[in-house]
Every structure is written in C-alpha cells, then in structure tokens.
Scaffold this active site. Structure first.
Site, PDB file in Angstrom:
ATOM      1  N   MET A 122       2.397 -37.836 -26.938  1.00  5.37           N
ATOM      2  CA  MET A 122       2.936 -38.654 -28.042  1.00  5.37           C
ATOM      3  C   MET A 122       4.134 -37.961 -28.686  1.00  5.37           C
ATOM      4  O   MET A 122       4.036 -37.416 -29.771  1.00  5.37           O
ATOM      5  CB  MET A 122       1.834 -38.878 -29.087  1.00  5.37           C
ATOM      6  CG  MET A 122       0.557 -39.451 -28.474  1.00  5.37           C
ATOM      7  SD  MET A 122      -0.720 -39.835 -29.694  1.00  5.37           S
ATOM      8  CE  MET A 122      -1.204 -38.198 -30.250  1.00  5.37           C
ATOM      9  N   ASP A 123       5.247 -38.019 -27.999  1.00  7.88           N
ATOM     10  CA  ASP A 123       6.420 -37.255 -28.418  1.00  7.88           C
ATOM     11  C   ASP A 123       7.440 -38.129 -29.144  1.00  7.88           C
ATOM     12  O   ASP A 123       7.639 -39.285 -28.782  1.00  7.88           O
ATOM     13  CB  ASP A 123       7.048 -36.651 -27.142  1.00  7.88           C
ATOM     14  CG  ASP A 123       7.980 -35.511 -27.441  1.00  7.88           C
ATOM     15  OD1 ASP A 123       8.683 -35.067 -26.512  1.00  7.88           O
ATOM     16  OD2 ASP A 123       8.014 -35.044 -28.590  1.00  7.88           O
TER      17      ASP A 123
END
Lengths: 319, 337
Positions: free
Chosen positions: A94-95
């Site tokens: 989840m960047d």
C-alpha cells in the site's frame, strides 16, 4: 566500442520510454513495453467530487462515512472476471500515502487516513468476491527510521482501525492475523492485536493478514533460527532441513494459503521492498501507477483481469 | 546523468516462443537466446556494468521434456567450451565466470565443464558473469540455512572445547541488555520450552541466547546452549540455585553464537556478488519464478514484452535511464531522512 551512428532504430514500443503510457496509447501497440504500468483514464476517486483543490482532512472523514454505507450493498463479480480464475490469496503493498497527501498540500497523516479507507474497501470487495486471503504491507521493519511523528500516528491509526473494525470482523467471519516483529510495536497495540487474533481465530470466511514491522528477510532468519532449535533438540537432523520445513516456520504459517497468487503495488514503484520474500517466488506481479488512496474497485478489477490472463507455468512447459 | 548500475540481472525468458514465432525447430530458440546473451553481455560491459547475472536453467526446468533438457545441457556444454577459447568474449572483457546453483544436480560432463570454466577464469578481475543453472532461490536459501546451522554448531563446539580446557566456566561479557537480546532473538517454540520448570536441565537451545527468567521469586539462568549434552551439564553447574540479580549476571554470562542475517547471506551462492541494481525479465511476464528472491528485494523489476532473443540495446538503455531516475529520487529521500 558502441558506435552511435549505427544504433538500431528505436522500437515503436519504446518511443516514450520515460513517460507512463495511457491505456489508450498502449492499446495502439500489440506489445506494450510494460503491460502493467499504466496511467489510467478511469476517473480517480475524488473525495468531494470536485477534484483535488478542495480536499481537506474534514472532507476525508465525511466521505469515509459515506463510503462505509455504500459498501454494505451487494457486489456481484464484474462480467469481465471469471469466477474460477479468481486468486485465492492477494497481497498488496500500500504505497503512496505520503505522496498523495503532499500533492494535496495535506499532512502525511491525511494520506494514511485516506489509505486506511482504501484498505477497508478492498477488504470488503475481497470478502464479497470470494478471495480467501488478503495480505497487506502496512509497515515495514525498514520504516522505523521514519519521523517519530509519522510512526506514532501510524501506530495510533492501527489501533483505531482494529478497534473500529472489530465488530465487523466478528460479524463477517473475518480472521485477522498480524505478522512481523511485534516486539517493536507499542504495548497497547501488541495487546490489542493479541486480543483481536484470539477473538477471530476461528473465523474462516476470509483472512486479513497485516504485515506490521515486517521484513521478508527477517521472516526467513527467524524460520532459520526455529529450525536451528529443532536441530539442536534432535527433533530434526540438519539434512532434513528442506523447502517445506522452511515454509512451515515462516510467519505465513498462520494461513492455509501462504503464497500470494497476485501481488499489487501502488504508486508506480516496481519493487518488492522486503515484503514477503520466500512466499513471492511464483506470484504474479501487477504494478499500478495510482497512489494507494486512489486505488479502488476499478483498479482492482484491472489487476484481476490481468492476473486471469496470465499463463502460470512454475518452470515447466504448457504444451 | 546518474550512476551506471553495478549489477544487472536477467531472466532470459521467451526462447521457445521465439522459435515458434520464427518457424524454427525446437532448440533453435535457445541457440538464438545464447547469441542474444553475448550481445547483451557486450552492451553491459561497454556501458560499465561490472556484474551480470542470468537465469539460465531453473531446478524446476528439470521437469520439462527430457529431450529439451538434454538439448539445453548439450548447448551449455558446447557454449562453455566456446567461452574458454582464446578469442572469446571472456578474454576480451576479462570476465570471471561463476556457475551459481546446485551443481550436483547437473550431469557429470556439464558440472565438470562448469567447474573447469570457473577455475580457468578465477584470475579475471574486470567483469563478472554469474550463470544460474540448476538454481532456485529456495534451494539457495535452504542450503544457506543448513550451512549457517552447521557453522554455528561448530562455533559452539569450539567455544565449549576452549572453555572446558581452561577450566573456566565464565563466559564473555557482552555488555548488552540481555533481556533486550532475548526479546529479539528468542522465538516462539523455544520460549515455550524455556518456561518449563526443568529448563535448566533440558536440552534447550535457541542459538545460545541467555534467558533470564523469574520463577517463584528466584532468578534462574536458563542457558540456551549448544548442540552438545555436555554443554548443558556445564551450564547447570553454574546455574543451579542461582539468585544473582540481573546486574551481576551480566558479568558471568555465556555468549553463545546466534544465527543472524549476515550468517545466512554469507552462505548464499550469490554471496560472491553485490545485490543486483536492476532485474529485467523478457517476454512480458511479471514474476520472479524463484530467481534471486533474497537479492532483488529492493531492486526494480522491468518486464519488456520482447522475447529474450529479441532483446536489444534500447531495452537496456531504457532500464538504465529508469534506474538513474529512481536512484536520484531515492538518494534525495535518503538525504531527507
């Protein structure tokens, strides 16, 4: 020495090498350079419906509330997807929360807040579409060096999220597991995690694995140490150490499906960054340009469509 | 504009599809693939890349049809022979060759040829070519784990031997917070065995980390020792009925070797080279297929749709330019932190 005058012509697909191609552009060519890196023309999730200029932290909270209500409705599998080819285990890096906030002139915390909403929605969809396990890279062991303010906010966010979602986990049959070096997490969070894991351990509809203070390399090191213990105790011989023994000692031994079928990473980064290491040996990767808070159902469907089209050979040949 | 990557790794995928596309016979695709490798090798070394790693043959590939496997083995034998000739590219670029993998799985002639090639080029220092054959990351890691366990066992035996011969039962003071070390190093199953009251005399061991535990008001030293039973004997002699405080215990502590990340890395086949800066997989597939899982965790994966025999200079330049762009971004970020 390479003579510049005699270089071959640039292949069509590389004409704009450093720009991310729109999906329309890619469809012009039969073999896009990077099939999975794309700039979407699909409308982004906007928080207030008016674009980025008016985004504020208060608006984030309001639309979170609205989205939760919307998610309660039924979600049939989109027509483009084949039910039989759905992955059992999806992993997500989840960047992009920080960059998302910066783009809007907001503090990083707003980015993480918006990101947690994306996660809640993804959990919802995965549950409804029959995906069995979702593993998310919430916080890397390498992230401890980030500013204390940000780290503290994230720890608080985890606590708040677990507390607020607990009822839903219980009622929806969701099992939560946390992997990583929990000793570095605040005591209150450690306690909450233990309680949540205990309370949901018999749930079998869907499993959410949260990697917090996790490092793929250290997962292998701790597996190695466990095996060394067993060798020392005479439980196994040195020669018995095998791939399946290592697999059993990894932290993903908390699930029936330890190996992700599909890995999605947002924000355009093309690397694994010390997430699941051993477990990703044959995982299909899907890299998305969108930042995590902008990752929604449409992007997920695209990832699944791509996944379903892939030929997975595991080293052998499909004749 | 930016630095040249020091190490590029390639998954040479698509040979068979190329042969089919060109209407060639099976096996011809792999020959075309070898030519592409030579081409890329030259481009990389000309650009200034020092290390090149290629995924030539996975352990999983042994499952393919015997004819194809044999064809690949024959090709390897032939090409190794060519590489060792005077006029070959190996001498042109001063390449040191490594064959990385479980070479015992190869047939005798191929293994012998590979070992000969490694010996013949051992003195070359300009560039390095690592050819992964009979390789998977799983096999590499399991091997590294086994070797690490073996090393630690030998270390502990040696330590015990020297201590007993000196008639000394004091250990080396490490000066670290023992409880801190324990929290970090002691793992699940070992902890539970320790909490049993007969901890002192059981063959408990978790890589020799000392455990300080309070049981019924008495602070015991449950020492996690070696693989030798004698070790435990010595330990229980020093630890029976001990009521020392933690501060005192620091002086009389055994420091046993623990398995760390560096131990595993040291025993990896790929330990002879730094981690790759770029990983390129041809034919558009977006997965690692058990290649350099450990070493590529922080490096970008590029997936050009070109089949391996079709790879060209532009694909390489594209990858290098992207590497330079993201390298600049990461350096900036690192400085901010």
């Amino acid at each position: 020495m390479i003579c510049l005058l005699t270089l071959p012509p640039v292949p069509l697909e590389l004409k704009s090498p450093l720009s991310f191609r729109t999906r329309a552009q890619q469809q012009q060519h039969s073999h896009p350079f990077s099939q999975t890196l794309r700039s979407h023309t699909v409308p982004h999730k906007t928080l207030t419906g008016g674009g980025t200029a008016t985004t504020t932290v208060a608006n984030v909270a309001l639309s979170e509330h609205n989205d939760l209500n919307a998610a309660e409705e039924d979600e049939p599998l989109p027509a483009e997807l084949n039910e039989e080819l759905m992955p059992n285990h999806v992993a997500v890096i989840m960047d992009g929360n920080g960059r998302w906030a910066k783009q809007r002139g907001l503090p990083t915390s707003a980015g993480h807040q918006a990101g947690s909403r994306s996660l809640r929605e993804l959990v919802e969809i995965c549950c409804k579409w029959g995906i069995r396990v979702l593993t998310v890279f919430a916080f890397s062991y390498d992230n401890w060096i980030r500013p204390k303010v940000e780290v503290d906010f994230l720890m608080n966010l985890f606590e708040r999220e677990i507390k607020s979602q607990m009822q839903k986990f219980v009622s929806e049959g969701i099992r939560i597991s946390v992997i990583g070096d929990s000793s570095k997490l605040p005591q209150s969070l450690q306690k909450l995690i233990s309680e949540a894991e205990e309370k949901t351990k018999d749930n079998s509809r869907f499993q959410l694995i949260v990697a917090a203070s996790y490092s793929g390399k250290y997962d292998i090191v701790q597996a190695c140490k466990s095996l060394a213990c067993k060798v020392k105790d005479g439980v196994i011989q040195l020669e018995d150490i095998s791939e399946s023994l290592v697999e059993q000692e990894l932290e993903t031994n908390c699930t029936e499906y330890p190996y992700p079928d599909l890995l999605i990473r947002t924000s355009g980064e093309l690397r694994v960054s010390n997430f699941l290491l051993w477990q990703l040996a044959y995982t299909e990767f899907f890299f998305v340009k969108e930042l995590w808070p902008d990752f929604g159902k449409a992007e997920f469907v695209e990832a699944l469509i791509s996944f379903q089209q892939r030929q997975r050979r595991y080293g052998a040949r499909l004749s | 504009m930016g630095p040249i990557p020091n190490h590029i790794a390639f998954i040479m995928d698509g040979n068979r599809r190329y042969a089919k596309k060109q209407g060639m016979e099976e096996g011809a695709g792999h020959k075309a693939g070898f030519l592409a490798l030579m081409k890329i090798l030259c481009y990389c070394y000309e650009l200034g890349v020092k290390y090149l790693t290629v995924y030539a043959f996975s352990i999983e590939n042994f499952k393919r049809k015997p004819e194809e496997v044999q064809c690949l083995m024959d090709l390897m034998l032939e090409k190794i022979g060519e590489l060792l000739k005077e006029e070959s590219v190996v001498n042109q670029y001063g390449i040191r060759l490594y064959f990385i993998g479980n070479l015992k799985l190869l047939s005798e002639p191929v293994r012998v040829a590979a070992e000969k090639a490694m010996a013949a080029t051992a003195k070359n220092t300009k560039t390095v070519l690592l050819i992964c054959v009979a390789y998977t990351s799983y096999d590499e890691i399991v091997h590294a784990v086994q070797e690490s366990c073996k090393d630690k066992r030998n270390e502990i035996e040696a330590l015990y031997a020297s201590k007993v011969s000196n008639g000394v039962t004091e250990g080396v003071e490490e000066g670290e917070n023992i409880n801190g070390t324990i929290e970090h190093d002691v793992q699940g199953s070992c902890e539970s065995s320790l909490s049993k009251s007969q901890a002192l005399n059981t063959t408990i061991a978790c890589n020799g980390v000392i455990r300080v535990e309070k049981k019924k008001g008495v602070i015991l030293h449950a020492v996690q020792g070696s693989c030798e039973d004698k070790w435990d004997e010595v330990m229980s002699r020093t630890s029976n009925g001990v009521t020392e405080g933690v501060a005192d215990s620091k002086k009389k502590q055994w420091m046993h070797p623990t398995i760390k990340l560096v131990d595993i890395e040291k025993n990896m086949y790929m330990g002879v080279a730094p981690d790759p800066d770029i990983l390129i997989r041809t034919s558009g597939e977006n997965r690692l297929s058990n290649f350099l899982l450990w070493q590529t965790t922080n490096c970008p994966l590029y997936s050009p749709s070109a089949l391996w025999p079709e790879i060209g200079l532009w694909h390489l330049i594209w990858a290098v330019l992207n590497f330079q762009q993201s390298h600049y971004y990461f350096e900036k970020k690192r400085k901010q932190l």
